[in-house]
Design an enzyme around this catalytic site. Structure first.
Site, PDB file in Angstrom:
ATOM      1  N   GLY A 278      65.844  53.536  30.367  1.00 37.27           N
ATOM      2  CA  GLY A 278      66.322  52.189  30.683  1.00 37.27           C
ATOM      3  C   GLY A 278      67.763  52.085  31.125  1.00 37.27           C
ATOM      4  O   GLY A 278      68.250  50.985  31.378  1.00 37.27           O
ATOM      5  N   ARG A 360      60.588  46.361  45.203  1.00 39.18           N
ATOM      6  CA  ARG A 360      61.471  45.906  44.115  1.00 39.18           C
ATOM      7  C   ARG A 360      62.207  44.611  44.445  1.00 39.18           C
ATOM      8  O   ARG A 360      62.455  43.799  43.573  1.00 39.18           O
ATOM      9  CB  ARG A 360      62.447  47.006  43.713  1.00 39.18           C
ATOM     10  CG  ARG A 360      61.733  48.258  43.185  1.00 39.18           C
ATOM     11  CD  ARG A 360      62.669  49.213  42.463  1.00 39.18           C
ATOM     12  NE  ARG A 360      63.176  48.634  41.237  1.00 39.18           N
ATOM     13  CZ  ARG A 360      64.347  48.070  41.084  1.00 39.18           C
ATOM     14  NH1 ARG A 360      65.186  48.016  42.100  1.00 39.18           N
ATOM     15  NH2 ARG A 360      64.708  47.545  39.942  1.00 39.18           N
ATOM     16  N   TYR A 364      61.270  41.910  41.820  1.00 35.62           N
ATOM     17  CA  TYR A 364      62.276  41.667  40.769  1.00 35.62           C
ATOM     18  C   TYR A 364      63.537  41.000  41.301  1.00 35.62           C
ATOM     19  O   TYR A 364      64.529  40.930  40.586  1.00 35.62           O
ATOM     20  CB  TYR A 364      62.740  42.983  40.127  1.00 35.62           C
ATOM     21  CG  TYR A 364      61.645  43.932  39.719  1.00 35.62           C
ATOM     22  CD1 TYR A 364      60.693  43.571  38.775  1.00 35.62           C
ATOM     23  CD2 TYR A 364      61.587  45.217  40.256  1.00 35.62           C
ATOM     24  CE1 TYR A 364      59.709  44.464  38.383  1.00 35.62           C
ATOM     25  CE2 TYR A 364      60.606  46.113  39.875  1.00 35.62           C
ATOM     26  CZ  TYR A 364      59.671  45.728  38.941  1.00 35.62           C
ATOM     27  OH  TYR A 364      58.706  46.610  38.557  1.00 35.62           O
ATOM     28  N   CYS A 391      53.072  41.194  56.983  1.00 36.84           N
ATOM     29  CA  CYS A 391      52.743  39.808  57.319  1.00 36.84           C
ATOM     30  C   CYS A 391      52.995  38.915  56.124  1.00 36.84           C
ATOM     31  O   CYS A 391      52.061  38.405  55.511  1.00 36.84           O
ATOM     32  CB  CYS A 391      51.298  39.737  57.769  1.00 36.84           C
ATOM     33  SG  CYS A 391      51.117  40.583  59.323  1.00 36.84           S
ATOM     34  N   TYR A 421      61.225  54.161  41.521  1.00 41.44           N
ATOM     35  CA  TYR A 421      60.335  53.004  41.629  1.00 41.44           C
ATOM     36  C   TYR A 421      60.214  52.466  43.049  1.00 41.44           C
ATOM     37  O   TYR A 421      59.961  51.280  43.242  1.00 41.44           O
ATOM     38  CB  TYR A 421      60.777  51.892  40.656  1.00 41.44           C
ATOM     39  CG  TYR A 421      60.870  52.382  39.221  1.00 41.44           C
ATOM     40  CD1 TYR A 421      59.721  52.757  38.528  1.00 41.44           C
ATOM     41  CD2 TYR A 421      62.099  52.513  38.577  1.00 41.44           C
ATOM     42  CE1 TYR A 421      59.794  53.236  37.229  1.00 41.44           C
ATOM     43  CE2 TYR A 421      62.186  52.989  37.281  1.00 41.44           C
ATOM     44  CZ  TYR A 421      61.031  53.348  36.610  1.00 41.44           C
ATOM     45  OH  TYR A 421      61.106  53.832  35.324  1.00 41.44           O
TER      46      TYR A 421
HETATM   47  N1  LLP Z   1      60.282  55.412  28.753  1.00 39.13           N
HETATM   48  C1  LLP Z   1      59.344  54.449  28.716  1.00 39.13           C
HETATM   49  C2  LLP Z   1      58.438  54.373  27.569  1.00 39.13           C
HETATM   50  C3  LLP Z   1      59.241  53.532  29.782  1.00 39.13           C
HETATM   51  O1  LLP Z   1      58.315  52.592  29.729  1.00 39.13           O
HETATM   52  C4  LLP Z   1      60.118  53.653  30.886  1.00 39.13           C
HETATM   53  C5  LLP Z   1      60.028  52.730  31.997  1.00 39.13           C
HETATM   54  C6  LLP Z   1      61.079  54.675  30.880  1.00 39.13           C
HETATM   55  C7  LLP Z   1      61.131  55.530  29.790  1.00 39.13           C
HETATM   56  C8  LLP Z   1      62.027  54.907  32.009  1.00 39.13           C
HETATM   57  O2  LLP Z   1      62.847  53.823  32.257  1.00 39.13           O
HETATM   58  P1  LLP Z   1      64.080  53.998  33.281  1.00 39.13           P
HETATM   59  O3  LLP Z   1      65.067  54.964  32.666  1.00 39.13           O
HETATM   60  O4  LLP Z   1      63.531  54.525  34.543  1.00 39.13           O
HETATM   61  O5  LLP Z   1      64.610  52.623  33.414  1.00 39.13           O
HETATM   62  N2  LLP Z   1      59.270  49.269  37.963  1.00 39.13           N
HETATM   63  C9  LLP Z   1      60.478  48.780  37.298  1.00 39.13           C
HETATM   64  C10 LLP Z   1      60.835  49.621  36.127  1.00 39.13           C
HETATM   65  C11 LLP Z   1      59.703  49.749  35.122  1.00 39.13           C
HETATM   66  C12 LLP Z   1      60.079  50.647  34.004  1.00 39.13           C
HETATM   67  C13 LLP Z   1      58.902  50.929  33.153  1.00 39.13           C
HETATM   68  N3  LLP Z   1      59.147  51.830  32.075  1.00 39.13           N
HETATM   69  C14 LLP Z   1      61.615  48.755  38.331  1.00 39.13           C
HETATM   70  O6  LLP Z   1      61.378  49.070  39.485  1.00 39.13           O
HETATM   71  O7  LLP Z   1      62.719  48.375  37.990  1.00 39.13           O
END
Ligand code: LLP
Length: 463
Positions: A278, A360, A364, A391, A421
């Site tokens: 995150g 994205r 978002y 479209c 993503y």
């Molecule tokens: N661990 C778990 C359990 C997760 O659900 C996620 C992301 C991560 C790690 C990795 O998170 P990161 O470090 O990449 O933020 N599609 C969205 C993001 C969805 C994230 C889902 N889970 C976007 O494009 O912002």
């Protein structure tokens, strides 16, 4: 900036329409290292290059749109995370951000583990030779077939997300004569400061088991009783694209409190905690992400302090960064097709991709920047919206940005920080062909995920 109207675009200097932008950047040819991959530079001739190769050459060889990933940057970021957390922690790259066999090999060579969240990601990880014990298997609704595959392969951990899954994994493991290492994913009640759709640790959502109301304690009670499971720890993931460490602090504190309760009730000190992923990255120059070593120090300190207060041994920590590793290492290269000035508003720049390669912005309201990369320009800034060829009027790649006012069809523009993503959420909307991912390193470029073809589309269409 000049206050005069420009023939090629709207008069943006007098009254700027509503948007997310601030003032135009002082130098449109400059490439902010915060948002561009490390080896990206503009050559003296004005063309941008990555890994020592000019984008004009890359476009000729691989076409557009295409994602280019800076392999050296990817590997350097893996090492930075590994070194920041040291040998007393594990870094699991979150494959959902972007996964391919080459990426799996890079991760393994750089000493990272891998978090997968579907049978497809698991298959890719195993096909590329990631040792099963270095894989964590996630998901809020793993199918029995996926669980069986993971247990059989010998994954290092399955992260349990519901009461049904505790029983399901235990049952499958027992049937296969295994004792599966598991963690329980808890929701700690933290609402991360991020987009509502990607905040995951507050209670009104589908992931995990709530600490509130003793649910998580009950999950631990059940898991400890089952022969098929070896409960190694507690997992928490509070959201994505987060800059503020306060949420992680609360989450770590609550997870450690649960470890203390488990010790008091069962006389067992669970040896591991996972604080999820995150961590935010810079999509624009306004974002100020933390370095891995700052994150590691902060998390280690919080956990050490809370454990000391609770009289617990410090558990082994793991983290799951996805975006923070791959996000900044890639950009998407597009060719400009049309340039449409709307008097008094902005100029719409249409490119040969769109929401099928980057959903994205539409999904978002994500912010991106963009630069003219096939040449430099001294023209004045023009307020633009970069849109795709789909479209749909919401097909926006970059909502508000500035490009030089002499921008013309045939120019190449690039959107940085699209490593996470984007390809992994790409679609075939309007039967778009998903772009390739090309790894560039030290003067060499090679396709790691090829461009889709019309034959690929028709192969699935069996009617
Ligand atoms: N661990 C778990 C359990 C997760 O659900 C996620 C992301 C991560 C790690 C990795 O998170 P990161 O470090 O990449 O933020 N599609 C969205 C993001 C969805 C994230 C889902 N889970 C976007 O494009 O912002």
């Amino acid at each position: 900036m000049s206050r005069s109207a420009h023939p090629a675009g709207p008069r943006h200097a007098d009254v700027l329409p509503e948007g997310h932008y601030s003032a135009p950047p002082a130098d449109l040819n400059a490439l902010d290292p915060k948002v561009w991959a490390r080896t990206v530079t503009r050559t003296p001739e004005g063309v941008v290059s990555v890994g020592g190769i000019e984008v004009t050459r890359l476009a000729e060889e691989f076409g557009t749109p295409a994602y280019f990933v800076d392999e050296a940057d990817f590997r350097a970021r893996c090492r930075a995370w590994r070194e920041a957390f040291g040998s007393e922690a594990d870094v699991f790259y979150a494959g959902k951000a972007f996964l391919s066999r080459a990426v799996v090999r890079w991760l393994h060579e750089e000493g990272l583990n891998l978090d997968v969240c579907s049978g497809g990601e698991l298959a890719t990880a195993l096909a590329a030779g990631m040792p099963a014990e270095n894989i964590a298997f996630h998901g809020n609704n793993k199918t029995p077939a996926e669980i069986e595959r993971a247990v059989e392969a010998g994954v290092g951990r399955i992260v349990l997300d519901s009461f049904q899954e505790i029983a399901r994994v235990a049952h499958i493991a027992e049937r296969l004569g295994r004792r599966q290492r598991v963690q329980i994913r808890v929701t700690v009640g933290v609402e991360a400061h991020t987009h509502e759709f990607i905040a995951t640790a507050h209670e009104d959502q589908k992931f995990g088991i709530a600490l509130a109301g003793g649910q998580a304690a009950e999950a631990v009670r059940r898991a400890l009783k089952l022969d098929g499971l070896e409960l190694i720890g507690i997992h928490s993931h509070i959201g994505s694209q987060i800059f503020d460490m306060a949420g992680f602090e609360v989450s770590a504190r609550r997870v450690v409190q649960l470890l203390a309760e488990v010790r008091d009730e069962h006389g067992v000190e669970l040896p591991e905690i996972d604080l999820g992923g995150g961590l935010g990255i810079a999509y624009t120059s306004d974002d100020d992400p933390r370095e891995p070593h700052e994150i590691a120090e902060a998390l280690n300190e919080i956990v050490a302090r809370e454990c000391a207060a609770a009289g617990l041994r410090k558990p082994r920590i793991s983290v799951e960064p996805g975006r923070a590793i791959v996000g900044p290492t890639a950009f998407t290269l597009y060719e400009v097709g049309t340039v449409k000035p709307l008097e008094g508003l902005r100029t719409y720049v249409s490119v040969d991709g769109g929401m099928s390669d980057n959903i994205r912005t539409a999904l978002y309201d994500a912010e991106y920047t963009v630069a003219l990369v096939s040449r430099s320009s001294d023209a004045e800034p023009m307020l633009v919206r970069v849109v795709g060829k789909h479209c749909e009027s919401g097909d926006i790649v970059v909502r508000d940005a500035f490009l030089p006012a002499d921008l013309a069809p045939g120019d190449l523009i690039a959107v940085p920080a699209t490593g996470a993503y984007c390809r992994s959420m790409a679609s075939n909307y309007n039967h778009a062909l998903r772009p390739p991912v090309v790894a560039v390193d030290d003067g060499a470029a090679r396709v790691i995920v090829r461009r889709e073809t019309e034959e690929d589309l028709l192969r699935l269409d069996v009617g």
